[in-house]
Design a protein around this motif. Structure first.
Motif, PDB file in Angstrom:
ATOM      1  N   VAL A  54       0.763  -1.289  -0.043  1.00 21.93           N
ATOM      2  CA  VAL A  54      -0.075   0.159  -0.005  1.00 21.93           C
ATOM      3  C   VAL A  54       0.906   1.322  -0.019  1.00 21.93           C
ATOM      4  CG1 VAL A  54      -1.766   1.330   1.104  1.00 21.93           C
ATOM      5  CG2 VAL A  54      -1.748  -1.347   1.177  1.00 21.93           C
ATOM      6  N   TYR A  55       0.440   2.444  -0.770  1.00 29.36           N
ATOM      7  CA  TYR A  55       1.218   3.530  -0.854  1.00 29.36           C
ATOM      8  C   TYR A  55       2.868   3.471  -1.201  1.00 29.36           C
ATOM      9  CZ  TYR A  55      -2.972   4.676   2.017  1.00 29.36           C
ATOM     10  OH  TYR A  55      -4.202   4.886   2.416  1.00 29.36           O
ATOM     11  N   MET A  56       2.954   2.372  -2.216  1.00 28.44           N
ATOM     12  CA  MET A  56       4.230   2.223  -2.696  1.00 28.44           C
ATOM     13  C   MET A  56       4.490   3.441  -3.743  1.00 28.44           C
ATOM     14  SD  MET A  56       6.609   0.415  -1.572  1.00 28.44           S
ATOM     15  CE  MET A  56       8.267   0.117  -2.377  1.00 28.44           C
ATOM     16  N   GLY A  57       5.543   3.973  -3.528  1.00 26.65           N
ATOM     17  CA  GLY A  57       5.949   5.170  -4.468  1.00 26.65           C
ATOM     18  C   GLY A  57       6.824   4.832  -5.662  1.00 26.65           C
ATOM     19  N   GLU A  58       7.392   5.515  -6.267  1.00 19.12           N
ATOM     20  CA  GLU A  58       8.253   5.412  -7.334  1.00 19.12           C
ATOM     21  C   GLU A  58       9.459   5.031  -7.220  1.00 19.12           C
ATOM     22  OE1 GLU A  58       7.934   8.996 -10.025  1.00 19.12           O
ATOM     23  OE2 GLU A  58       5.732   9.132  -9.692  1.00 19.12           O
ATOM     24  N   MET A  59       9.869   5.197  -5.951  1.00 18.36           N
ATOM     25  CA  MET A  59      11.711   4.904  -5.747  1.00 18.36           C
ATOM     26  C   MET A  59      12.484   5.648  -6.387  1.00 18.36           C
ATOM     27  SD  MET A  59      11.178   2.471  -3.459  1.00 18.36           S
ATOM     28  CE  MET A  59      12.865   1.761  -3.089  1.00 18.36           C
ATOM     29  N   SER A  60      12.074   7.062  -6.433  1.00 18.35           N
ATOM     30  CA  SER A  60      12.976   8.009  -7.001  1.00 18.35           C
ATOM     31  C   SER A  60      14.362   8.355  -5.966  1.00 18.35           C
ATOM     32  CB  SER A  60      12.303   9.425  -7.213  1.00 18.35           C
ATOM     33  OG  SER A  60      12.111  10.111  -5.989  1.00 18.35           O
ATOM     34  N   ARG A  61      15.335   8.557  -6.873  1.00 20.67           N
ATOM     35  CA  ARG A  61      16.526   8.780  -6.237  1.00 20.67           C
ATOM     36  C   ARG A  61      17.200   7.778  -5.336  1.00 20.67           C
ATOM     37  NH1 ARG A  61      15.736  14.915  -5.228  1.00 20.67           N
ATOM     38  NH2 ARG A  61      14.526  15.345  -7.153  1.00 20.67           N
ATOM     39  N   ASP A  62      16.794   6.536  -5.541  1.00 19.78           N
ATOM     40  CA  ASP A  62      16.993   5.413  -4.252  1.00 19.78           C
ATOM     41  C   ASP A  62      18.470   4.939  -4.092  1.00 19.78           C
ATOM     42  OD1 ASP A  62      17.455   4.419  -6.779  1.00 19.78           O
ATOM     43  OD2 ASP A  62      16.373   2.543  -6.649  1.00 19.78           O
ATOM     44  N   ILE A  63      18.529   4.461  -2.767  1.00 15.32           N
ATOM     45  CA  ILE A  63      19.677   4.176  -2.256  1.00 15.32           C
ATOM     46  C   ILE A  63      19.645   2.589  -2.166  1.00 15.32           C
ATOM     47  CG2 ILE A  63      19.350   4.817   0.134  1.00 15.32           C
ATOM     48  CD1 ILE A  63      22.360   5.485   0.323  1.00 15.32           C
ATOM     49  N   TRP A  64      20.688   1.741  -2.221  1.00 14.44           N
ATOM     50  CA  TRP A  64      20.805   0.347  -1.850  1.00 14.44           C
ATOM     51  C   TRP A  64      21.507   0.237  -0.735  1.00 14.44           C
ATOM     52  CZ3 TRP A  64      18.105  -3.363  -4.692  1.00 14.44           C
ATOM     53  CH2 TRP A  64      17.564  -3.146  -6.006  1.00 14.44           C
ATOM     54  N   MET A  65      21.207  -0.536   0.466  1.00 11.65           N
ATOM     55  CA  MET A  65      21.915  -0.881   1.320  1.00 11.65           C
ATOM     56  C   MET A  65      22.169  -2.614   1.739  1.00 11.65           C
ATOM     57  SD  MET A  65      21.075   1.835   4.028  1.00 11.65           S
ATOM     58  CE  MET A  65      21.055   3.713   4.033  1.00 11.65           C
ATOM     59  N   SER A  66      23.137  -3.153   2.142  1.00  2.88           N
ATOM     60  CA  SER A  66      23.053  -4.536   2.256  1.00  2.88           C
ATOM     61  C   SER A  66      23.272  -4.618   3.858  1.00  2.88           C
ATOM     62  CB  SER A  66      24.323  -5.004   1.764  1.00  2.88           C
ATOM     63  OG  SER A  66      25.408  -4.632   2.047  1.00  2.88           O
ATOM     64  N   PHE A  67      22.512  -5.759   4.180  1.00  2.00           N
ATOM     65  CA  PHE A  67      22.844  -6.221   5.745  1.00  2.00           C
ATOM     66  C   PHE A  67      23.018  -7.757   5.744  1.00  2.00           C
ATOM     67  CE2 PHE A  67      20.645  -7.470   9.569  1.00  2.00           C
ATOM     68  CZ  PHE A  67      21.575  -7.018  10.497  1.00  2.00           C
ATOM     69  N   THR A  68      23.671  -8.337   6.323  1.00  2.47           N
ATOM     70  CA  THR A  68      23.918  -9.802   6.610  1.00  2.47           C
ATOM     71  C   THR A  68      23.624 -10.059   7.983  1.00  2.47           C
ATOM     72  OG1 THR A  68      25.318 -10.023   4.594  1.00  2.47           O
ATOM     73  CG2 THR A  68      25.115 -12.097   6.200  1.00  2.47           C
ATOM     74  N   PRO A  69      22.694 -10.599   8.466  1.00  2.86           N
ATOM     75  CA  PRO A  69      22.930 -10.979  10.091  1.00  2.86           C
ATOM     76  C   PRO A  69      23.463 -12.336  10.361  1.00  2.86           C
ATOM     77  CG  PRO A  69      20.489 -11.477   8.700  1.00  2.86           C
ATOM     78  CD  PRO A  69      21.318 -10.904   7.884  1.00  2.86           C
ATOM     79  N   GLU A  70      24.071 -12.191  11.538  1.00  4.28           N
ATOM     80  CA  GLU A  70      24.689 -13.337  12.181  1.00  4.28           C
ATOM     81  C   GLU A  70      23.887 -14.495  12.422  1.00  4.28           C
ATOM     82  OE1 GLU A  70      27.582 -12.324  14.955  1.00  4.28           O
ATOM     83  OE2 GLU A  70      28.510 -10.493  13.870  1.00  4.28           O
TER      84      GLU A  70
END
Length: 146
Positions: A54-70
């Motif tokens: 719901v209310y998902m946008g266009e994702m303008s000027r997006d950034i990517w981040m990564s996370f690996t839990p232990e």
């Protein structure tokens, strides 16, 4: 063993030098806790917006981040930052270490109103597998945001 964890992502109002995380292939690694970022100088990714949120946008000027839990556990990722912009967030599991084969996990355009946050912040909760890489894609709801 499942351990609850929170990854809080705070949006800044002043630019950070460079554009690490502008693309899936150079996602910025984050740890549990708060990660500060600014997307005002970022470009739009060519990855389609997916998910039935719901209310998902266009994702303008997006950034990517990564996370690996232990370890396996509940992960909460939030873009709560008073005075910030309207965000959307998508989470992918990167099973093959390739941006060409991402597995959609969760998304959110707007979460519940919280007086401590901007009006249209995003938040997702999901169960993560320890040792698996997860990619958070965060962008603006519309072309005027981010």
């Amino acid at each position: 063993m499942q351990v609850p964890a929170t990854v809080l992502m705070i949006l800044l109002s002043s630019p950070i030098s460079g554009n690490a995380g502008d693309d899936c292939t150079d996602a910025t690694a984050v740890q549990l806790g708060t990660s500060f970022f600014n997307t005002s100088t970022y470009s739009d990714s060519d990855v389609p917006v997916e998910g039935n949120c719901v209310y998902m946008g266009e994702m303008s000027r997006d950034i990517w981040m990564s996370f690996t839990p232990e370890v396996d556990g509940l992960i909460t990722a939030s873009t709560c930052a008073p005075g910030s912009f309207d965000t959307s967030i998508i989470v992918y599991q990167n099973q093959q270490c390739s941006c060409d084969d991402l597995l959609y996990v969760a998304c959110n355009g707007d979460t519940y109103l919280d007086p401590a946050c901007q009006a249209y912040h995003s938040e997702v909760d999901f169960i993560a597998s320890g040792g698996s890489e997860y990619l958070f894609r965060i962008g603006g709801y519309s072309n005027d945001e981010g």
